[in-house]
Write a protein that holds these residues in place. Sequence first.
Motif, PDB file in Angstrom:
ATOM      1  N   ASP A  53       0.986  -1.110   0.090  1.00  0.00           N
ATOM      2  CA  ASP A  53       0.060  -0.016   0.032  1.00  0.00           C
ATOM      3  C   ASP A  53       1.009   1.475  -0.003  1.00  0.00           C
ATOM      4  O   ASP A  53       0.667   2.289  -0.572  1.00  0.00           O
ATOM      5  CB  ASP A  53      -1.151   0.073   1.155  1.00  0.00           C
ATOM      6  CG  ASP A  53      -2.014   1.164   1.225  1.00  0.00           C
ATOM      7  OD1 ASP A  53      -2.498   1.173   0.127  1.00  0.00           O
ATOM      8  OD2 ASP A  53      -2.054   1.875   2.366  1.00  0.00           O
ATOM      9  N   ALA A  54       1.876   1.143   0.976  1.00  0.00           N
ATOM     10  CA  ALA A  54       2.798   2.500   0.732  1.00  0.00           C
ATOM     11  C   ALA A  54       3.593   2.530  -0.569  1.00  0.00           C
ATOM     12  O   ALA A  54       3.757   3.597  -0.924  1.00  0.00           O
ATOM     13  CB  ALA A  54       3.847   2.234   2.012  1.00  0.00           C
ATOM     14  N   ILE A  55       3.819   1.656  -1.146  1.00  0.00           N
ATOM     15  CA  ILE A  55       4.562   1.602  -2.345  1.00  0.00           C
ATOM     16  C   ILE A  55       3.741   2.452  -3.514  1.00  0.00           C
ATOM     17  O   ILE A  55       4.185   3.020  -4.126  1.00  0.00           O
ATOM     18  CB  ILE A  55       5.269   0.333  -2.760  1.00  0.00           C
ATOM     19  CG1 ILE A  55       6.368  -0.366  -1.849  1.00  0.00           C
ATOM     20  CG2 ILE A  55       5.734   0.184  -4.101  1.00  0.00           C
ATOM     21  CD1 ILE A  55       6.567  -1.818  -1.898  1.00  0.00           C
ATOM     22  N   THR A  56       2.403   1.726  -3.412  1.00  0.00           N
ATOM     23  CA  THR A  56       1.382   2.450  -4.318  1.00  0.00           C
ATOM     24  C   THR A  56       1.089   3.805  -4.088  1.00  0.00           C
ATOM     25  O   THR A  56       1.243   4.584  -5.103  1.00  0.00           O
ATOM     26  CB  THR A  56      -0.076   1.347  -4.144  1.00  0.00           C
ATOM     27  OG1 THR A  56       0.252   0.024  -4.451  1.00  0.00           O
ATOM     28  CG2 THR A  56      -1.046   1.920  -4.911  1.00  0.00           C
ATOM     29  N   ARG A  57       0.920   4.214  -2.685  1.00  0.00           N
ATOM     30  CA  ARG A  57       0.811   5.649  -2.397  1.00  0.00           C
ATOM     31  C   ARG A  57       2.073   6.434  -3.089  1.00  0.00           C
ATOM     32  O   ARG A  57       1.774   7.539  -3.621  1.00  0.00           O
ATOM     33  CB  ARG A  57       0.692   5.920  -0.979  1.00  0.00           C
ATOM     34  CG  ARG A  57      -0.669   5.353  -0.469  1.00  0.00           C
ATOM     35  CD  ARG A  57      -0.781   6.086   0.830  1.00  0.00           C
ATOM     36  NE  ARG A  57       0.217   5.707   1.815  1.00  0.00           N
ATOM     37  CZ  ARG A  57       0.511   4.609   2.657  1.00  0.00           C
ATOM     38  NH1 ARG A  57      -0.407   3.650   2.595  1.00  0.00           N
ATOM     39  NH2 ARG A  57       1.254   4.729   3.535  1.00  0.00           N
ATOM     40  N   LEU A  58       3.469   5.934  -2.705  1.00  0.00           N
ATOM     41  CA  LEU A  58       4.354   6.682  -3.308  1.00  0.00           C
ATOM     42  C   LEU A  58       4.455   6.850  -4.778  1.00  0.00           C
ATOM     43  O   LEU A  58       4.612   7.910  -5.475  1.00  0.00           O
ATOM     44  CB  LEU A  58       5.734   5.889  -2.847  1.00  0.00           C
ATOM     45  CG  LEU A  58       7.117   6.457  -3.410  1.00  0.00           C
ATOM     46  CD1 LEU A  58       7.315   7.987  -3.150  1.00  0.00           C
ATOM     47  CD2 LEU A  58       8.280   5.615  -3.444  1.00  0.00           C
ATOM     48  N   THR A 118       1.962   6.444  -6.958  1.00  0.00           N
ATOM     49  CA  THR A 118       0.901   7.199  -7.597  1.00  0.00           C
ATOM     50  C   THR A 118       0.694   8.594  -6.939  1.00  0.00           C
ATOM     51  O   THR A 118      -0.171   9.590  -7.557  1.00  0.00           O
ATOM     52  CB  THR A 118      -0.764   6.524  -7.229  1.00  0.00           C
ATOM     53  OG1 THR A 118      -0.746   6.270  -5.910  1.00  0.00           O
ATOM     54  CG2 THR A 118      -0.726   5.129  -7.790  1.00  0.00           C
ATOM     55  N   GLY A 119       1.498   9.016  -5.972  1.00  0.00           N
ATOM     56  CA  GLY A 119       1.606  10.431  -5.320  1.00  0.00           C
ATOM     57  C   GLY A 119       0.272  10.675  -4.469  1.00  0.00           C
ATOM     58  O   GLY A 119      -0.102  11.810  -4.268  1.00  0.00           O
ATOM     59  N   THR A 120      -0.336   9.541  -3.840  1.00  0.00           N
ATOM     60  CA  THR A 120      -1.586   9.728  -3.163  1.00  0.00           C
ATOM     61  C   THR A 120      -1.290   9.378  -1.763  1.00  0.00           C
ATOM     62  O   THR A 120      -0.527   8.647  -1.527  1.00  0.00           O
ATOM     63  CB  THR A 120      -2.793   8.885  -3.655  1.00  0.00           C
ATOM     64  OG1 THR A 120      -2.160   7.437  -3.613  1.00  0.00           O
ATOM     65  CG2 THR A 120      -3.052   9.171  -5.063  1.00  0.00           C
ATOM     66  N   GLY A 121      -1.838  10.204  -0.998  1.00  0.00           N
ATOM     67  CA  GLY A 121      -1.545   9.848   0.445  1.00  0.00           C
ATOM     68  C   GLY A 121      -0.236  10.449   0.902  1.00  0.00           C
ATOM     69  O   GLY A 121       0.674  11.150   0.132  1.00  0.00           O
TER      70      GLY A 121
END
Length: 72
Positions: A34-39, A41-44
């Motif tokens: 989830d953190a890798i995805t947020r990074l 995609t620039g979300t969160g």
Amino acid sequence: MRSVAEVKDIIRAYRAYFGISKFELHLKSGVSVDAITRLETGTGRVYLDTFERLLDSIGCELKVVAKENGHD
């Protein structure tokens, strides 16, 4: 590195070059998918220690460098 966007690009390029999934990077770095995805995609929010663990897992490091024009 000059920006969060550049870190994001480096992580994504590393995964693409070596053909590894977010899950495989998670196993290598200990950072959640989830953190890798947020990074990527620039979300969160992504915390500094998360950046450090991801970069360390791909053989990079985060450095703080003074601006050329001092403390502006």
